[in-house]
Design an enzyme around this catalytic site. Structure first.
Site, PDB file in Angstrom:
ATOM      1  N   LYS A 143      -6.178  13.164 -16.438  1.00 18.94           N
ATOM      2  CA  LYS A 143      -6.434  13.501 -17.672  1.00 18.94           C
ATOM      3  C   LYS A 143      -5.356  13.367 -19.037  1.00 18.94           C
ATOM      4  O   LYS A 143      -5.303  12.610 -18.992  1.00 18.94           O
ATOM      5  CB  LYS A 143      -7.429  15.403 -17.067  1.00 18.94           C
ATOM      6  CG  LYS A 143      -7.878  15.461 -15.836  1.00 18.94           C
ATOM      7  CD  LYS A 143      -9.511  14.746 -16.636  1.00 18.94           C
ATOM      8  CE  LYS A 143     -10.082  15.567 -15.517  1.00 18.94           C
ATOM      9  NZ  LYS A 143     -10.715  14.334 -14.544  1.00 18.94           N
ATOM     10  N   ARG A 148       0.906  -0.981  -0.263  1.00 18.59           N
ATOM     11  CA  ARG A 148      -0.007  -0.268   0.168  1.00 18.59           C
ATOM     12  C   ARG A 148       1.116   1.653  -0.234  1.00 18.59           C
ATOM     13  O   ARG A 148       0.122   2.832  -0.357  1.00 18.59           O
ATOM     14  CB  ARG A 148      -0.846   0.017   1.472  1.00 18.59           C
ATOM     15  CG  ARG A 148      -1.981   1.445   1.439  1.00 18.59           C
ATOM     16  CD  ARG A 148      -2.856   1.146   2.154  1.00 18.59           C
ATOM     17  NE  ARG A 148      -2.793   0.503   3.382  1.00 18.59           N
ATOM     18  CZ  ARG A 148      -1.978   0.851   4.690  1.00 18.59           C
ATOM     19  NH1 ARG A 148      -1.469   2.318   4.483  1.00 18.59           N
ATOM     20  NH2 ARG A 148      -1.986  -0.026   5.564  1.00 18.59           N
ATOM     21  N   ASP A 167      -5.126  23.676  -7.324  1.00 17.81           N
ATOM     22  CA  ASP A 167      -5.111  22.169  -8.691  1.00 17.81           C
ATOM     23  C   ASP A 167      -4.277  22.887 -10.256  1.00 17.81           C
ATOM     24  O   ASP A 167      -4.667  23.779 -10.770  1.00 17.81           O
ATOM     25  CB  ASP A 167      -6.340  22.544  -8.453  1.00 17.81           C
ATOM     26  CG  ASP A 167      -7.161  20.555  -9.815  1.00 17.81           C
ATOM     27  OD1 ASP A 167      -6.271  21.086 -10.606  1.00 17.81           O
ATOM     28  OD2 ASP A 167      -7.808  20.542  -9.328  1.00 17.81           O
ATOM     29  N   TYR A 222     -13.383  23.080  -8.718  1.00 20.30           N
ATOM     30  CA  TYR A 222     -13.923  21.534  -9.202  1.00 20.30           C
ATOM     31  C   TYR A 222     -14.941  20.752  -8.562  1.00 20.30           C
ATOM     32  O   TYR A 222     -15.043  21.177  -7.373  1.00 20.30           O
ATOM     33  CB  TYR A 222     -12.357  20.700  -9.345  1.00 20.30           C
ATOM     34  CG  TYR A 222     -13.330  19.365  -9.099  1.00 20.30           C
ATOM     35  CD1 TYR A 222     -13.533  19.248 -10.639  1.00 20.30           C
ATOM     36  CD2 TYR A 222     -12.833  17.933  -8.500  1.00 20.30           C
ATOM     37  CE1 TYR A 222     -14.111  17.403 -11.040  1.00 20.30           C
ATOM     38  CE2 TYR A 222     -12.669  17.000  -9.139  1.00 20.30           C
ATOM     39  CZ  TYR A 222     -13.195  16.474 -10.096  1.00 20.30           C
ATOM     40  OH  TYR A 222     -13.670  14.953 -10.771  1.00 20.30           O
TER      41      TYR A 222
END
Length: 395
Positions: free
Chosen positions: A213, A63, A188, A116
């Site tokens: 993206k 992890r 961001d 966002y």
């Protein structure tokens, strides 16, 4: 060469070499590692690794990362010019991580009103529920943001350009106010990536990005990035552990592959996007185009100062105020798809309405808003598709 690659070279050259294996007779690309348990030979090794589990590149438990993840994170850190990067499962996960890492009950955070929308939902539904005060601010506030600071303000959250409406924030001015007051800044930077704007060079402390993206670039993977200096890195790693964040090695492989062509693709997205934006500005059924790289944009001067290029995402407003007109237009398109997300090779549109997702500012534009993501198709074909779809909107 390989992972030790460095130098004062063009970004396209650098991207071809960052995060690759080094040594003799090694694969060009990092292999995929699938691992949960890491085996240790001695208790001393196990305890030493446990004590330093948040160290960059420390193999401790699946992890916390594997060699392929570490190589990708290292590549992004060099690209962003930061100490360390944490890969997380999605762009939204990246947005949330700094909030969880650094805010506690009683703190106050300033958030751009153009944030966002899923991040806004997380702020209002989860972060605020934990006793954290949130104030949304006008994205064009600049240095006047000092008037909103409180004694308990701990963070300013930026996004530039803003989602849907593409306001460009004066990042250096806001960052300067924040640093003078000892307040953390998070930005961001999904729209521009480090190719078109280095937020840390403008004074930002932590950069978040949806690698889903442009980095992955093919609409087939989910990944987020959180990039920070050494003073904030360990706290972010610890918070990622609390949240149980773990990234898929397959998605990291796709992101590493996408990184090699990021500069080339983004240049094409940007050039095509500007061309389509200018074409739309001349169409009689389009009231307004909202693209920071166009002189018609109110923040064009700031964009030109702080950015070195544009991506392929922007918006335009139809003359018609009837939302049905936006649906007619979107459904008439043949090359453009209709869907969420953006940054892939394919062009997309998404009608939207910012009216109900703003509290500090008002969306007063009359007409239907359409967000457009210009892909890598030939712009002549895209213009023809847009024309025939716009022509179907009733006069």
């Amino acid at each position: 060469m390989g992972s030790n690659f460095d130098g004062d070279l063009a970004v396209s050259t650098t991207l071809c070499h960052l995060g690759r294996p080094s040594g003799e007779k090694v694969p060009v690309n990092s292999p995929i590692y699938r691992a949960s348990t890491i085996s240790f030979e001695t208790m001393a090794q196990l305890e030493a690794s446990k004590a330093d589990k948040f160290k960059q590149g420390e193999l401790f438990y699946g992890r916390f990362g594997t060699p392929d993840v570490f190589a990708f994170e290292s590549a992004i850190s060099k690209l962003e010019g930061v100490y360390g990067t944490i890969a997380v499962p999605s762009g939204l996960a990246a947005c949330v991580l700094p909030l969880v890492a650094f805010l506690k009950p009683g703190d106050h955070v300033l958030v751009t009103d153009s944030v966002y929308e899923p991040a806004r939902v997380a702020l209002d539904s989860f972060i605020q529920r934990n006793g954290i005060e949130i104030t949304y601010y006008d994205p064009r506030i600049g240095s006047d943001i000092r008037d909103l600071l409180r004694a308990n303000t701990k963070m300013i959250y930026l996004e530039s350009p803003g989602s849907l409406t593409f306001e460009i924030q004066d990042i250096p001015a806001i960052a300067r106010v924040a640093r003078q007051s000892g307040i953390l800044t998070v930005c961001d930077n999904t729209w521009a990536t480090a190719i078109c704007m280095k937020a840390t060079a403008l004074g930002v402390d932590i950069v978040v990005q949806a690698a889903t993206k442009y980095v992955i670039g093919h609409s087939d993977g989910m990944l987020g990035l959180v990039c920070a200096g050494q003073e904030h890195y360990t706290a972010l790693r610890a918070a990622a552990n609390w949240l149980g964040y773990r990234v898929s090695s397959e998605d990291v492989f796709l992101a590493s592959r996408g990184l090699r062509t990021l500069s080339l693709r983004l240049r094409e997205h940007g050039q095509n996007g500007i061309r389509i934006a200018k074409w739309l500005e001349c169409h009689p059924k389009v009231k307004k185009v909202i693209h920071p790289a166009l002189p018609s944009h109110p923040d064009h001067a700031i964009w030109k100062r702080d950015f070195t290029g544009a991506s392929g995402l922007f918006a335009f407003v139809l003359n018609s105020e009837d939302r049905a007109s936006a649906a007619i237009f979107a459904e008439a398109l043949n090359i453009f798809g209709l869907g969420f997300s953006w940054g892939g090779f394919e062009s997309l549109v998404l009608p939207g309405d910012p009216t109900n997702s703003r509290t500090a500012t008002r969306w007063n534009e009359r007409g239907s808003l359409v967000r457009i993501s210009v892909g890598l198709e030939d712009p002549i074909d895209l213009e023809a598709d847009l024309k025939q779809a716009l022509d179907k909107i009733p006069d």
